[in-house]
Design a protein around this motif. Structure first.
Motif, mmCIF file in Angstrom:
data_model
loop_
_atom_site.group_PDB
_atom_site.id
_atom_site.type_symbol
_atom_site.label_atom_id
_atom_site.label_comp_id
_atom_site.label_asym_id
_atom_site.label_seq_id
_atom_site.Cartn_x
_atom_site.Cartn_y
_atom_site.Cartn_z
ATOM 1 N N HIS A 119 0.810 -1.219 0.000
ATOM 2 C CA HIS A 119 0.000 0.000 0.000
ATOM 3 C C HIS A 119 0.846 1.273 0.000
ATOM 4 C CE1 HIS A 119 -3.034 -3.030 1.620
ATOM 5 N NE2 HIS A 119 -3.332 -2.754 0.380
ATOM 6 N N PHE A 120 2.033 1.217 0.565
ATOM 7 C CA PHE A 120 3.027 2.269 0.352
ATOM 8 C C PHE A 120 4.391 1.762 0.784
ATOM 9 C CE2 PHE A 120 1.141 3.246 4.501
ATOM 10 C CZ PHE A 120 2.221 3.523 5.322
ATOM 11 N N ARG A 121 5.440 2.566 0.511
ATOM 12 C CA ARG A 121 6.802 2.117 0.636
ATOM 13 C C ARG A 121 7.662 3.135 1.397
ATOM 14 N NH1 ARG A 121 3.937 0.755 -3.010
ATOM 15 N NH2 ARG A 121 3.600 2.952 -3.456
ATOM 16 N N ILE A 122 8.484 2.626 2.310
ATOM 17 C CA ILE A 122 9.524 3.414 2.960
ATOM 18 C C ILE A 122 10.850 2.745 2.606
ATOM 19 C CG2 ILE A 122 10.376 4.384 5.121
ATOM 20 C CD1 ILE A 122 7.507 5.229 4.459
ATOM 21 N N ALA A 123 11.851 3.536 2.207
ATOM 22 C CA ALA A 123 13.109 2.958 1.737
ATOM 23 C C ALA A 123 14.288 3.385 2.596
ATOM 24 C CB ALA A 123 13.360 3.367 0.282
ATOM 25 N N SER A 124 15.264 2.495 2.706
ATOM 26 C CA SER A 124 16.533 2.855 3.332
ATOM 27 C C SER A 124 17.381 3.627 2.322
ATOM 28 C CB SER A 124 17.281 1.592 3.786
ATOM 29 O OG SER A 124 17.539 0.736 2.689
ATOM 30 N N ASP A 125 18.318 4.400 2.839
ATOM 31 C CA ASP A 125 19.088 5.290 1.963
ATOM 32 C C ASP A 125 20.045 4.561 1.024
ATOM 33 O OD1 ASP A 125 20.860 4.490 3.914
ATOM 34 O OD2 ASP A 125 21.257 6.510 4.687
ATOM 35 N N ASN A 126 20.247 3.264 1.236
ATOM 36 C CA ASN A 126 21.111 2.494 0.341
ATOM 37 C C ASN A 126 20.319 1.730 -0.714
ATOM 38 O OD1 ASN A 126 20.039 0.667 2.314
ATOM 39 N ND2 ASN A 126 21.614 -0.823 1.775
ATOM 40 N N SER A 127 19.033 1.982 -0.795
ATOM 41 C CA SER A 127 18.178 1.227 -1.721
ATOM 42 C C SER A 127 18.431 1.616 -3.168
ATOM 43 C CB SER A 127 16.702 1.463 -1.383
ATOM 44 O OG SER A 127 16.385 0.931 -0.117
ATOM 45 N N LYS A 128 18.245 0.643 -4.042
ATOM 46 C CA LYS A 128 18.298 0.852 -5.487
ATOM 47 C C LYS A 128 17.080 0.145 -6.082
ATOM 48 C CE LYS A 128 22.319 2.943 -5.638
ATOM 49 N NZ LYS A 128 23.533 2.243 -6.085
ATOM 50 N N MET A 129 16.346 0.828 -6.955
ATOM 51 C CA MET A 129 15.104 0.291 -7.491
ATOM 52 C C MET A 129 15.064 0.374 -9.003
ATOM 53 S SD MET A 129 12.624 1.989 -4.620
ATOM 54 C CE MET A 129 13.855 2.745 -3.551
ATOM 55 N N GLY A 130 14.553 -0.678 -9.634
ATOM 56 C CA GLY A 130 14.464 -0.660 -11.088
ATOM 57 C C GLY A 130 13.723 -1.862 -11.630
ATOM 58 N N LEU A 131 13.355 -1.744 -12.909
ATOM 59 C CA LEU A 131 12.705 -2.835 -13.637
ATOM 60 C C LEU A 131 13.592 -3.160 -14.844
ATOM 61 C CD1 LEU A 131 8.974 -1.609 -13.525
ATOM 62 C CD2 LEU A 131 10.021 -3.401 -12.127
ATOM 63 N N PRO A 132 14.558 -4.054 -14.685
ATOM 64 C CA PRO A 132 15.546 -4.310 -15.739
ATOM 65 C C PRO A 132 15.149 -5.406 -16.734
ATOM 66 C CG PRO A 132 16.175 -5.493 -13.763
ATOM 67 C CD PRO A 132 14.901 -4.738 -13.427
ATOM 68 N N GLU A 133 13.871 -5.778 -16.758
ATOM 69 C CA GLU A 133 13.458 -6.946 -17.544
ATOM 70 C C GLU A 133 13.810 -6.861 -19.029
ATOM 71 O OE1 GLU A 133 10.740 -7.100 -13.916
ATOM 72 O OE2 GLU A 133 11.690 -5.561 -15.162
ATOM 73 N N VAL A 134 13.768 -5.636 -19.613
ATOM 74 C CA VAL A 134 14.051 -5.540 -21.055
ATOM 75 C C VAL A 134 15.486 -5.944 -21.383
ATOM 76 C CG1 VAL A 134 12.253 -3.830 -21.521
ATOM 77 C CG2 VAL A 134 14.571 -3.059 -20.894
ATOM 78 N N THR A 135 16.381 -5.909 -20.399
ATOM 79 C CA THR A 135 17.757 -6.356 -20.640
ATOM 80 C C THR A 135 17.835 -7.872 -20.734
ATOM 81 O OG1 THR A 135 18.380 -6.532 -18.292
ATOM 82 C CG2 THR A 135 18.615 -4.367 -19.350
ATOM 83 N N LEU A 136 16.757 -8.558 -20.367
ATOM 84 C CA LEU A 136 16.683 -10.015 -20.468
ATOM 85 C C LEU A 136 15.790 -10.456 -21.627
ATOM 86 C CD1 LEU A 136 16.128 -10.839 -16.675
ATOM 87 C CD2 LEU A 136 18.285 -10.969 -17.948
ATOM 88 N N GLY A 137 15.306 -9.485 -22.404
ATOM 89 C CA GLY A 137 14.382 -9.821 -23.476
ATOM 90 C C GLY A 137 12.962 -10.028 -22.995
ATOM 91 N N LEU A 138 12.637 -9.473 -21.832
ATOM 92 C CA LEU A 138 11.310 -9.602 -21.237
ATOM 93 C C LEU A 138 10.740 -8.223 -20.954
ATOM 94 C CD1 LEU A 138 12.019 -12.415 -18.600
ATOM 95 C CD2 LEU A 138 10.692 -12.658 -20.699
ATOM 96 N N ILE A 139 9.512 -8.210 -20.456
ATOM 97 C CA ILE A 139 8.937 -7.002 -19.860
ATOM 98 C C ILE A 139 8.567 -7.351 -18.421
ATOM 99 C CG2 ILE A 139 8.026 -6.258 -22.090
ATOM 100 C CD1 ILE A 139 5.189 -6.965 -20.941
ATOM 101 N N PRO A 140 8.310 -6.362 -17.570
ATOM 102 C CA PRO A 140 7.823 -6.672 -16.231
ATOM 103 C C PRO A 140 6.538 -7.487 -16.324
ATOM 104 C CG PRO A 140 8.496 -4.381 -16.374
ATOM 105 C CD PRO A 140 8.526 -4.915 -17.768
#
Length: 260
Positions: free
Chosen positions: A121-142
Motif C-alpha cells: 500500500h506504500f513504501r519506505i526505503a533505506s538510503d542504500n536502496s536501489k530500485m528498477g525494472l531491468p526486464e528488457v535487458t533479459l528480453g522480457l517485460i515486467p
C-alpha cells in the motif's frame, strides 16, 4: 506459521514478514511466492494482526528480482502461466488485502522485487536502496504488474523512461519520483516503519479496510471509485467501530476498536 523462505514476527498488532533468502539476495522463486501467498492469506484472517510490514533479510536487498534460473527455459505458454499465477496468488492479493501492508525496502528492489514493493500500500526505503525494472535487458517485460503499477505511482512518461531504459533509481531519486514515501538511514528503517504502522494500527480496522478498497477502486477501470466510496462510507455507519469512534470523540477519550 512455519516457512522455509520467510520469517514471521508478531508484536503488538504489527506483523513483520521477512523474505529470508540472503544467499540469493532474497530473490523470488516459486516456493517463496507460494509461502508469501499463504502467509498473507492467513494474516488477513488473523484478528491479532492490524498492520503488516514486508521486508527482506539483511541490509543489502529487499528482493533482488525473480529467480531467473527457474524460468530461463520456459516457452510462451509457461511464461504466460508464470505471470498469471503470480498476479493471482500474490501481487493482486497484497494490493487488495484488507489490512494495510507497508514495504520496508532495504537495499535492492529490482524486477519482481520492485513489483512486490509496488503491490504494497506504500513504501519506505533505506538510503542504500536501489530500485528498477531491468526486464528488457533479459528480453522480457515486467510481468508481475510493473507496467501497470509504476505509471500509477510516477506517471506514464517517467514509467516509460524507467522501463524502456532499465534505469535503476537511487533511494533519493525514487523519493523525488514519488515511488517511495520516505527515505531513512538503513539502521532506522524498521523503527521508522514500525512507528508509522503503530499509528495506523490505532485506527478502526474496518475503516482501514474500506479505505484501501475505495482508493484501489479509483485505479480500476472496471470500477466506479466514487460509488465505491459512497457504499463504503455507508457501510461504516453499521459497524461497532463507528459507534465506538464517535462515542469516544464525544466523550473526549481514545477509542478502543474491535474491528466489528
Amino acid at each position: 506459521m512455519a516457512f522455509e523462505n520467510i520469517l514471521i514476527e508478531d508484536q503488538n498488532g504489527l506483523t513483520t514478514v521477512t523474505i529470508n533468502r540472503p544467499d540469493k539476495l532474497n530473490a523470488l522463486n516459486k516456493a517463496t511466492i507460494k509461502e508469501l501467498s499463504e502467509a498473507f492469506t492467513q494474516l488477513e484472517n488473523d484478528d491479532t494482526t492490524r498492520v503488516i510490514i514486508l521486508t527482506g533479510s539483511g541490509t543489502k536487498s529487499f528482493v533482488a528480482g525473480a529467480d531467473i534460473s527457474e524460468f530461463a527455459d520456459f516457452d510462451e505458454e509457461q511464461g504466460t502461466a508464470l505471470a498469471a499465477t503470480g498476479h493471482d496468488i500474490l501481487f493482486n492479493l497484497i494490493e487488495n488485502l484488507r489490512k494495510p501492508v507497508i514495504a520496508a525496502v532495504n537495499g535492492f528492489a529490482l524486477g519482481g522485487g520492485l513489483e512486490l514493493a509496488m503491490a504494497c500500500h506504500f513504501r519506505i526505503a533505506s538510503d542504500n536502496s536501489k530500485m528498477g525494472l531491468p526486464e528488457v535487458t533479459l528480453g522480457l517485460i515486467p510481468g508481475y504488474g510493473g507496467t501497470q503499477r509504476l505509471p500509477q505511482l510516477v506517471g506514464k512518461g517517467k514509467a516509460m523512461e524507467m522501463i524502456l531504459s532499465a534505469t535503476m533509481l537511487t533511494a533519493d531519486e525514487a523519493l523525488q519520483w514519488g515511488l517511495v514515501n520516505q527515505v531513512v538511514p538503513q539502521e532506522q528503517l524498521l523503527e521508522t516503519v514500525s512507528g508509522i504502522a503503530q499509528k495506523i494500527a490505532k485506527n478502526a480496522p474496518l475503516a482501514l479496510s474500506k479505505a484501501i478498497e475505495t482508493v484501489n477502486a479509483g485505479f480500476n477501470k472496471d470500477s466506479d471509485g466514487f460509488m465505491t466510496e459512497v457504499r463504503a462510507f455507508g457501510y461504516c455507519f453499521a459497524t461497532e467501530d463507528f459507534k465506538e469512534g464517535t462515542t469516544a470523540f464525544l466523550e473526549k477519550r481514545k477509542p478502543s476498536f474491535n474491528g466489528k
